[in-house]
Design an enzyme around this catalytic site. Structure first.
Site, short mmCIF file in Angstrom:
data_model
loop_
_atom_site.label_atom_id
_atom_site.label_comp_id
_atom_site.label_asym_id
_atom_site.label_seq_id
_atom_site.Cartn_x
_atom_site.Cartn_y
_atom_site.Cartn_z
N GLY B 61 28.04 57.31 40.71
CA GLY B 61 27.24 56.19 41.20
C GLY B 61 27.16 56.12 42.71
O GLY B 61 27.36 57.10 43.41
N SER B 62 26.86 54.91 43.20
CA SER B 62 26.61 54.70 44.63
C SER B 62 27.86 54.89 45.48
O SER B 62 28.97 54.52 45.08
CB SER B 62 26.07 53.30 44.85
OG SER B 62 26.12 52.98 46.22
N THR B 63 27.67 55.46 46.67
CA THR B 63 28.78 55.65 47.61
C THR B 63 29.32 54.32 48.13
O THR B 63 30.41 54.29 48.71
CB THR B 63 28.35 56.51 48.81
OG1 THR B 63 27.21 55.91 49.41
CG2 THR B 63 28.03 57.92 48.39
N VAL B 64 28.58 53.22 47.91
CA VAL B 64 29.09 51.90 48.27
C VAL B 64 30.36 51.60 47.46
O VAL B 64 31.16 50.74 47.83
CB VAL B 64 28.00 50.82 48.04
CG1 VAL B 64 28.52 49.42 48.30
CG2 VAL B 64 26.80 51.08 48.93
#
Lengths: 394, 126
Positions: B61-64
């Site tokens: 998923g997102s690197t956030v």
């Protein structure tokens, strides 16, 4: 992994807390991806700016680093969750704005240029061919690797920032030439007439190749706007970090020629466009994902000149390109129509769903992808039709 | 049993295993305030990662997601350690900035849910 004596010292804390933290991150990544050494970078683009994603903890992390951390190379910033000056007129609440401005202040202290754009390559952060860089912002990563021929992996916010604070990144992945060769071919058997066709093709191919490196064959020409939007689309439906356009992009001749091939025909183009369209009349129209180029501002000025916008219409671009638009006389024609410039931010990172809009019309396949994830309905149409939509009575 | 892996962030921790057989997304998948897993389709939905040795193949998923791990740590809702089959950027960076002991290159299938696990540097004992 081999570290120089200076790098060992950085890791041991000889150059302060922030440098140490940065080196810990970079060394761990080097370990995971089997890098044998670090390489110096000449440019960094940092993602992870919107307070919506960072929260108080992220703000605290950045503030902690800002105590003694400094960017060692040219470092620019992704868009924020709001315009840094006109957030009130965008409908952003004061609590959010205060925190967002603190995030920006921490980046400023770190020596990061407050460019707030996803197109750093149009706003003064322009690496050269073959240079090692560390960029976050997936669309800019694809553009830098593919169109410029600079070398970057797909960085996240903290790893890009770490590269800036240490001036280095571990040498692996797309920093190494043999990993930049195409892994799959795409035979393009239809005419691509405008950027939206490139966007649709990117969206289709990204989904099919995931994190592969596609080589597009049979495309005769591509404008900056075509390349900008296909970069964004490839990185949103898939995990693409680089593509090649045979005969057009600088490293398209790399690697073996016997590749498995997909075909992209009129049928896939039509189907992808239709797949990116929901039902409903748009109550919010936005262009500039990725941020508009000067040529797009010129086109908008021509289309909007003497007309009135009847629905909320955001034109997202960097302050730098807006400044060029001011000088060229485009900005006044655009603003004279009632359209709004959304600087420092865009329709994807601003909390559009919380502003009460339901159906967004845009010329960006990337924006369609993320706005849908945020629960909005989307209409995908060329820039010219976005203007028609914005100026038509609903 | 004692497994030897690779230390991504060195440290010592002990807790009950919370095991996901599928890759985990932190951004949108774990509530950053409470540690509750909210990702649709995850076998851990409704359970909290707080204080557990979190065992899963790798992140996605997102690197956030790295900042979500940091938010969990600041809110006292982080796992006490992370054990992966193959660590990737999101989890590695998240563990380092949050100072959560993290080990990978371990046969995670051997670790059964709820057993007591001790992590020390590159070793995982249960």
């Amino acid at each position: 992994m081999h570290l120089t004596r200076e790098e060992e010292g950085m890791l041991a804390g000889e150059q302060g807390h922030a440098t140490r933290k940065a080196m810990q991150i970079l060394v761990a990544l080097g370990k995971i991806y089997d890098a044998d050494r670090m390489v110096r970078v000449s440019s960094v683009q940092v993602s992870g700016v919107s307070y919506k994603n960072l929260g108080d903890a992220g703000l605290e992390y950045l503030s902690e680093l800002a105590k003694d951390g400094r960017a060692r190379v040219k470092t620019t910033l992704n868009p924020a969750g709001m315009s840094l000056t006109d957030w009130k007129s965008q409908g952003i609440n004061g609590g959010f704005a205060e925190k967002q401005l603190k995030v920006i202040e921490a980046y400023r202290k770190l020596g990061v240029e407050i460019s707030c754009t996803c197109t750093p390559y149009l706003a003064g952060n322009e690496p050269g061919f073959g240079q090692h860089i560390a960029w976050g912002e997936s669309s800019a990563v694809v553009y830098a690797n593919s169109v410029i021929g600079a070398r970057t992996n797909r960085e996240g916010g903290p790893s890009a920032l770490a590269a800036s604070l240490a001036g280095r990144t571990p040498l692996y992945g797309l920093h190494i030439q043999e990993n930049r060769v195409p892994t799959v071919a795409v035979d393009v058997e239809t005419q691509l007439e405008q950027p939206e066709d490139f966007a649709a093709m990117g969206y289709f191919v990204g989904r099919a190749v995931k994190d592969g490196i596609p080589l597009f064959r049979g495309v005769a020409r591509a404008t900056l706007e075509d390349l900008k939007t296909i970069s964004a689309a490839l990185a949103s439906s898939g995990g693409v970090a680089m593509f090649h356009l045979e005969g057009l992009t600088p490293e398209a001749a790399l690697g073996a020629r016997s590749l498995e091939a997909l075909t992209f025909t009129k049928k896939e183009l039509t189907e992808t466009k239709s797949m990116l369209n929901d039902e409903g009349t748009p109550d919010f129209i936005s262009v500039g994902c990725p941020h508009c180029s000067l040529a797009e501002l010129a086109m908008l000025a021509r289309l909007l000149s003497g007309r009135r916008v009847k629905r909320e219409f955001w034109i997202c671009c960097s302050r730098e390109v807006k400044r060029q638009g001011d000088e060229a006389g485009y900005s006044s024609l655009i603003e004279g129509s009632g359209a709004k410039f959304a600087l420092d931010t865009c329709m994807v990172v601003a909390p559009v769903e919380e502003l009460g809009y339901k159906v967004v019309a845009t010329n960006s396949a990337k924006a369609c992808h993320y706005l849908r994830n945020a629960g909005l309905k989307v209409r995908f149409m060329p820039l010219e039709e976005c203007v028609t939509e914005a100026t038509r009575s609903s | 049993m004692k497994l030897k892996g690779r230390a991504i962030f060195e440290g010592k921790a002990e807790g009950r295993a919370l095991v996901s057989s599928s890759p985990m997304s932190f951004y949108g998948g774990v509530n950053p305030d409470t540690g509750e897993v909210v990702e649709r389709g995850s076998e851990l939905v409704g359970q909290s990662v707080k204080g557990r040795v979190l065992v899963f193949p790798h992140g996605k998923g997102s690197t956030v997601g790295s900042y979500v791990l940091y938010r969990l740590a600041k809110n006292g809702a982080a796992p006490c350690a992370i054990v992966n089959a193959k660590c990737e950027t999101i989890v590695a960076v998240g563990a380092i900035i949050s100072e959560i002991p993290c080990v990978d290159l371990v046969d995670v299938g051997k670790i059964k849910p709820d057993v007591r696990v001790r992590v020390d540097g590159a070793t995982v004992e249960f």
